[in-house]
Design an enzyme around this catalytic site. Structure first.
Site, PDB file in Angstrom:
ATOM      1  N   GLY A 190     -12.785   5.197  11.881  1.00 26.89           N
ATOM      2  CA  GLY A 190     -12.322   3.683  11.923  1.00 26.89           C
ATOM      3  C   GLY A 190     -10.601   2.910  12.171  1.00 26.89           C
ATOM      4  N   ARG A 228      -3.379  -1.683   0.733  1.00 31.47           N
ATOM      5  CA  ARG A 228      -2.508  -0.385   1.083  1.00 31.47           C
ATOM      6  C   ARG A 228      -0.770   0.265   0.365  1.00 31.47           C
ATOM      7  NH1 ARG A 228      -1.598   1.383   5.052  1.00 31.47           N
ATOM      8  NH2 ARG A 228      -2.897   3.396   5.287  1.00 31.47           N
ATOM      9  N   CYS A 275       0.770 -10.985 -10.751  1.00 29.07           N
ATOM     10  CA  CYS A 275       1.385 -10.807 -11.694  1.00 29.07           C
ATOM     11  C   CYS A 275       1.091  -8.850 -12.209  1.00 29.07           C
ATOM     12  CB  CYS A 275       0.740 -11.238 -12.934  1.00 29.07           C
ATOM     13  SG  CYS A 275       1.401 -13.379 -12.703  1.00 29.07           S
ATOM     14  N   GLU A 276       2.104  -8.384 -11.096  1.00 24.98           N
ATOM     15  CA  GLU A 276       1.978  -6.432 -11.212  1.00 24.98           C
ATOM     16  C   GLU A 276       2.958  -5.893 -10.249  1.00 24.98           C
ATOM     17  OE1 GLU A 276      -0.709  -4.075 -12.332  1.00 24.98           O
ATOM     18  OE2 GLU A 276      -2.061  -6.173 -12.297  1.00 24.98           O
TER      19      GLU A 276
END
Ligand SMILES: *Cc1c(COP(=O)(O)O)cnc(C)c1O
Length: 433
Positions: free
Chosen positions: A289, A326, A356-357
């Protein structure tokens, strides 16, 4: 190798300036190079020429229709993990008879769908699944081609979230149990025991774990083949790519001095594995992939604000973890370059998104050229496990995707409209209008 490079002061994808795509289609924007996708496929394909083989692109890494079509046109098959992915192959004009269907949780509906589509093989993860596939096949009066996934218990020495070949994780059936499982499967109706499959993990930059796994499993394949008459052995995917020197690795010169660099080339992979696989006399399937799609795509984003705190220089951009998860999910490194080349001293910067993290970041304490509002940045190696993992978190629209080939570019996914985000929602009947 790939087709993203500076020409003069401008970052290009093939023959198209990336800034022109950003201006035309807005940001955040995924840009894919079709030439790079095809080049990666063909390099692997020709390195494996001594074997009867089929490269099945692991489309979970990038399932855009234009990407699928690229590999379908080159004669590739597809490693799919859901009925949705098989439908995508069909929608892109690909051939379901070149699809393998993997995954630990296939539903009856998905099995029935795959059987009707005439897929190449189910990659089976448990005995319960073998029994279920047999039942569905009997009901539909079809013969189901199956391969059991063996867990060879070889440590791939990769990130814990992407290692799959040891007994710590949910994938495959233990090496020691495989022969008994095949013996029982041979008694189930409407199954054709077509091969054996394995996949030991992802982002492997060293050929050793592949060699160990193939050396361990090849004698098992021979024994099973003698008993059950196989067509194929799938050695899975997992070939790693360059993340740290992503821009430099676009140049052919970079690959000429691989000493000391931890990279896996199609040739070194083939040189090690072909001699071990050739004597089996079977068709070899591969399921790469990331190797095919990873370095073929970038995520272009615009700088919205610069925010200096006592300790940090934050570069706040318009892409976020919902576009490329990722770094938050796997602690991944993505090289970040300015779309217009900038000289001068580098500034240690945190590149963060608007979500918001605290986990919404692309880089921490990264030396970057001094950038300002409105500048475009490109996050490299974003072609695999990028867009496909996107979400609408914070009601942010899914970004647009563009495919480039030579001087041409095409919008291959338009940007989602904001109202589409809740287009399939409604209020409850008792809540009024
Ligand atoms: C994810 C996966 C692949 C592809 O992995 P890459 O690291 O992207 O090559 C191949 N086979 C199986 C079974 C997978 O789950």
């Amino acid at each position: 190798m790939h087709s993203f490079r500076y020409v003069g002061q401008e970052l290009y994808c093939e023959e198209v300036p990336v800034s022109s795509l950003a201006k035309k289609h807005g940001t955040p924007l995924f840009v894919y190079s079709q030439t790079t996708l095809a080049d990666h496929f063909q390099r692997l394909d020709s390195a494996l020429a001594p074997l009867d083989h089929l490269i099945c692109f692991a489309m979970k890494s990038n399932s855009n229709l234009a990407v699928i079509r690229t590999f379908a046109e080159l004669g590739g098959g597809f490693d799919t993990v859901s009925a949705g992915e098989i439908q995508r192959v069909v929608a892109a004009g690909g051939d379901p008879s070149k699809c393998v269907f993997a995954g630990v949780g296939k539903t009856e509906e998905e099995i029935a769908f795959a059987l009707k589509q005439g897929i190449y093989s189910f990659n089976v993860e448990s005995e319960a699944e073998l029994a279920r596939i047999s039942r569905v096949a009997v009901r539909l009066k079809k013969i189901a081609p199956v391969a059991v996934r063996v867990n060879p218990n070889v440590d791939a020495h990769t990130h814990a979230k992407i290692t799959t070949g040891t007994y710590e994780n949910k994938f495959g059936i233990q090496f020691e149990h495989i022969e008994a499982v095949y013996a029982r499967a041979a008694k189930l109706p409407n199954l054709r025991l077509r091969g054996l499959q394995m996949h030991i993990g992802s982002q492997l930059t060293d050929v050793e774990p592949f060699r160990k796994a193939v050396e361990k499993v090849a004698p098992l394949v021979s024994r099973l083949n003698a008993r059950h008459g196989f067509d194929f052995f799938s050695i899975g995917g997992g070939l790693g790519i360059v993340y740290r020197d992503a821009l430099a690795s676009g140049s052919p010169a970079w690959w000429k001095t691989p000493e000391g660099r931890k990279i896996l080339t199609p040739q070194s992979y083939a040189d090690t594995l072909v001699p071990l696989l050739k004597p089996l006399g079977l068709r070899i399937l591969l399921e790469p992939g990331r190797f095919l799609s990873g370095n073929a795509g970038v995520l272009v984003t615009r700088v919205e604000y610069i925010k200096k705190t006592g300790k940090k220089n934050f570069v706040i951009v318009d892409a976020a973890m919902n576009d490329l998860i990722r770094p938050a999910f796997y602690d991944s490194f993505h090289e970040i370059v300015t779309v217009r080349r900038k000289g001068g001293a580098k500034v240690s910067s945190d590149v963060v998104g608007p979500v918001c993290e605290s986990g919404d970041y692309f880089a921490k304490d990264r030396p970057l050229p001094k950038v300002g509002e409105g500048d475009y940045l490109a996050l490299l190696s974003a072609g695999a496990y990028g867009s496909v993992m996107g979400s609408n978190y914070n009601s942010r629209a899914l970004p647009a995707e563009v495919m480039v080939k030579g001087r041409k570019s095409a919008l291959v996914r338009r940007r989602q409209e904001i109202p589409e985000i809740w287009g399939n929602e409604s209020v409850a009947s008792w809540q009024g209008r």
